[in-house]
Design a protein around this motif. Structure first.
Motif, PDB file in Angstrom:
ATOM      1  N   ALA A  26     -54.397  30.628 -37.506  1.00 16.69           N
ATOM      2  CA  ALA A  26     -53.936  30.148 -38.809  1.00 16.69           C
ATOM      3  C   ALA A  26     -52.485  29.714 -38.660  1.00 16.69           C
ATOM      4  O   ALA A  26     -51.636  30.483 -38.226  1.00 16.69           O
ATOM      5  CB  ALA A  26     -54.057  31.245 -39.856  1.00 16.69           C
ATOM      6  N   ILE A  27     -52.213  28.469 -38.982  1.00 19.43           N
ATOM      7  CA  ILE A  27     -50.898  27.877 -38.803  1.00 19.43           C
ATOM      8  C   ILE A  27     -50.401  27.343 -40.141  1.00 19.43           C
ATOM      9  O   ILE A  27     -51.123  26.619 -40.831  1.00 19.43           O
ATOM     10  CB  ILE A  27     -50.963  26.698 -37.793  1.00 19.43           C
ATOM     11  CG1 ILE A  27     -51.536  27.147 -36.454  1.00 19.43           C
ATOM     12  CG2 ILE A  27     -49.607  26.031 -37.626  1.00 19.43           C
ATOM     13  CD1 ILE A  27     -50.726  28.177 -35.728  1.00 19.43           C
ATOM     14  N   THR A  28     -49.178  27.690 -40.504  1.00 22.95           N
ATOM     15  CA  THR A  28     -48.533  27.090 -41.668  1.00 22.95           C
ATOM     16  C   THR A  28     -47.820  25.837 -41.193  1.00 22.95           C
ATOM     17  O   THR A  28     -47.008  25.894 -40.262  1.00 22.95           O
ATOM     18  CB  THR A  28     -47.527  28.058 -42.313  1.00 22.95           C
ATOM     19  OG1 THR A  28     -48.230  29.229 -42.734  1.00 22.95           O
ATOM     20  CG2 THR A  28     -46.828  27.407 -43.501  1.00 22.95           C
ATOM     21  N   VAL A  29     -48.143  24.717 -41.807  1.00 25.94           N
ATOM     22  CA  VAL A  29     -47.520  23.442 -41.465  1.00 25.94           C
ATOM     23  C   VAL A  29     -46.564  23.073 -42.587  1.00 25.94           C
ATOM     24  O   VAL A  29     -46.953  23.070 -43.762  1.00 25.94           O
ATOM     25  CB  VAL A  29     -48.581  22.328 -41.297  1.00 25.94           C
ATOM     26  CG1 VAL A  29     -47.919  20.994 -40.965  1.00 25.94           C
ATOM     27  CG2 VAL A  29     -49.598  22.704 -40.239  1.00 25.94           C
ATOM     28  N   ARG A  30     -45.305  22.786 -42.211  1.00 21.80           N
ATOM     29  CA  ARG A  30     -44.317  22.344 -43.199  1.00 21.80           C
ATOM     30  C   ARG A  30     -43.914  20.920 -42.845  1.00 21.80           C
ATOM     31  O   ARG A  30     -43.576  20.629 -41.703  1.00 21.80           O
ATOM     32  CB  ARG A  30     -43.103  23.269 -43.210  1.00 21.80           C
ATOM     33  CG  ARG A  30     -43.479  24.683 -43.614  1.00 21.80           C
ATOM     34  CD  ARG A  30     -42.300  25.581 -43.819  1.00 21.80           C
ATOM     35  NE  ARG A  30     -41.409  25.613 -42.661  1.00 21.80           N
ATOM     36  CZ  ARG A  30     -40.359  26.408 -42.549  1.00 21.80           C
ATOM     37  NH1 ARG A  30     -40.053  27.233 -43.539  1.00 21.80           N
ATOM     38  NH2 ARG A  30     -39.601  26.382 -41.474  1.00 21.80           N
ATOM     39  N   TYR A  31     -43.958  20.060 -43.850  1.00 21.31           N
ATOM     40  CA  TYR A  31     -43.659  18.643 -43.667  1.00 21.31           C
ATOM     41  C   TYR A  31     -42.269  18.337 -44.219  1.00 21.31           C
ATOM     42  O   TYR A  31     -41.902  18.833 -45.282  1.00 21.31           O
ATOM     43  CB  TYR A  31     -44.666  17.782 -44.427  1.00 21.31           C
ATOM     44  CG  TYR A  31     -46.093  17.968 -43.992  1.00 21.31           C
ATOM     45  CD1 TYR A  31     -46.590  17.282 -42.892  1.00 21.31           C
ATOM     46  CD2 TYR A  31     -46.949  18.808 -44.688  1.00 21.31           C
ATOM     47  CE1 TYR A  31     -47.909  17.433 -42.492  1.00 21.31           C
ATOM     48  CE2 TYR A  31     -48.271  18.967 -44.296  1.00 21.31           C
ATOM     49  CZ  TYR A  31     -48.739  18.277 -43.200  1.00 21.31           C
ATOM     50  OH  TYR A  31     -50.047  18.431 -42.817  1.00 21.31           O
TER      51      TYR A  31
END
Length: 83
Positions: free
Chosen positions: A5-10
């Motif tokens: 599970a990866i949190t992606v921040r743009y």
């Protein structure tokens, strides 16, 4: 927590192309992550991802085949104009 599970921040243009500031996805490598995000958000984000820099838990990551840490955070930073 799901495996990888990866949190992606743009940031900046990546945020505009994705249409969101962040999301959580499941991916084992940056290579897998960028493909998943391109498939999910379309050609505009795909183009940004080709030129973007990636921070994994705050550290620059160049090797897109290296495993991502479960529960980690990936920041997607498009090239910035103006220095």
């Amino acid at each position: 927590m799901p495996e990888h599970a990866i949190t992606v921040r743009y940031f900046a243009g990546a945020r505009a192309a994705a249409g969101t500031a962040s999301e959580t996805v499941s991916a084992a490598t940056l290579e897998e992550l960028t493909q998943l995000l391109a498939d999910r958000h379309g050609e505009r984000l795909s183009l940004v991802l080709k030129a973007a820099s990636f921070l994994v838990d705050g550290l620059t990551r160049h090797d897109r085949t290296e495993p991502l840490p479960n529960g980690g955070t990936v920041d997607i930073l498009p090239p910035f104009a103006g220095g």
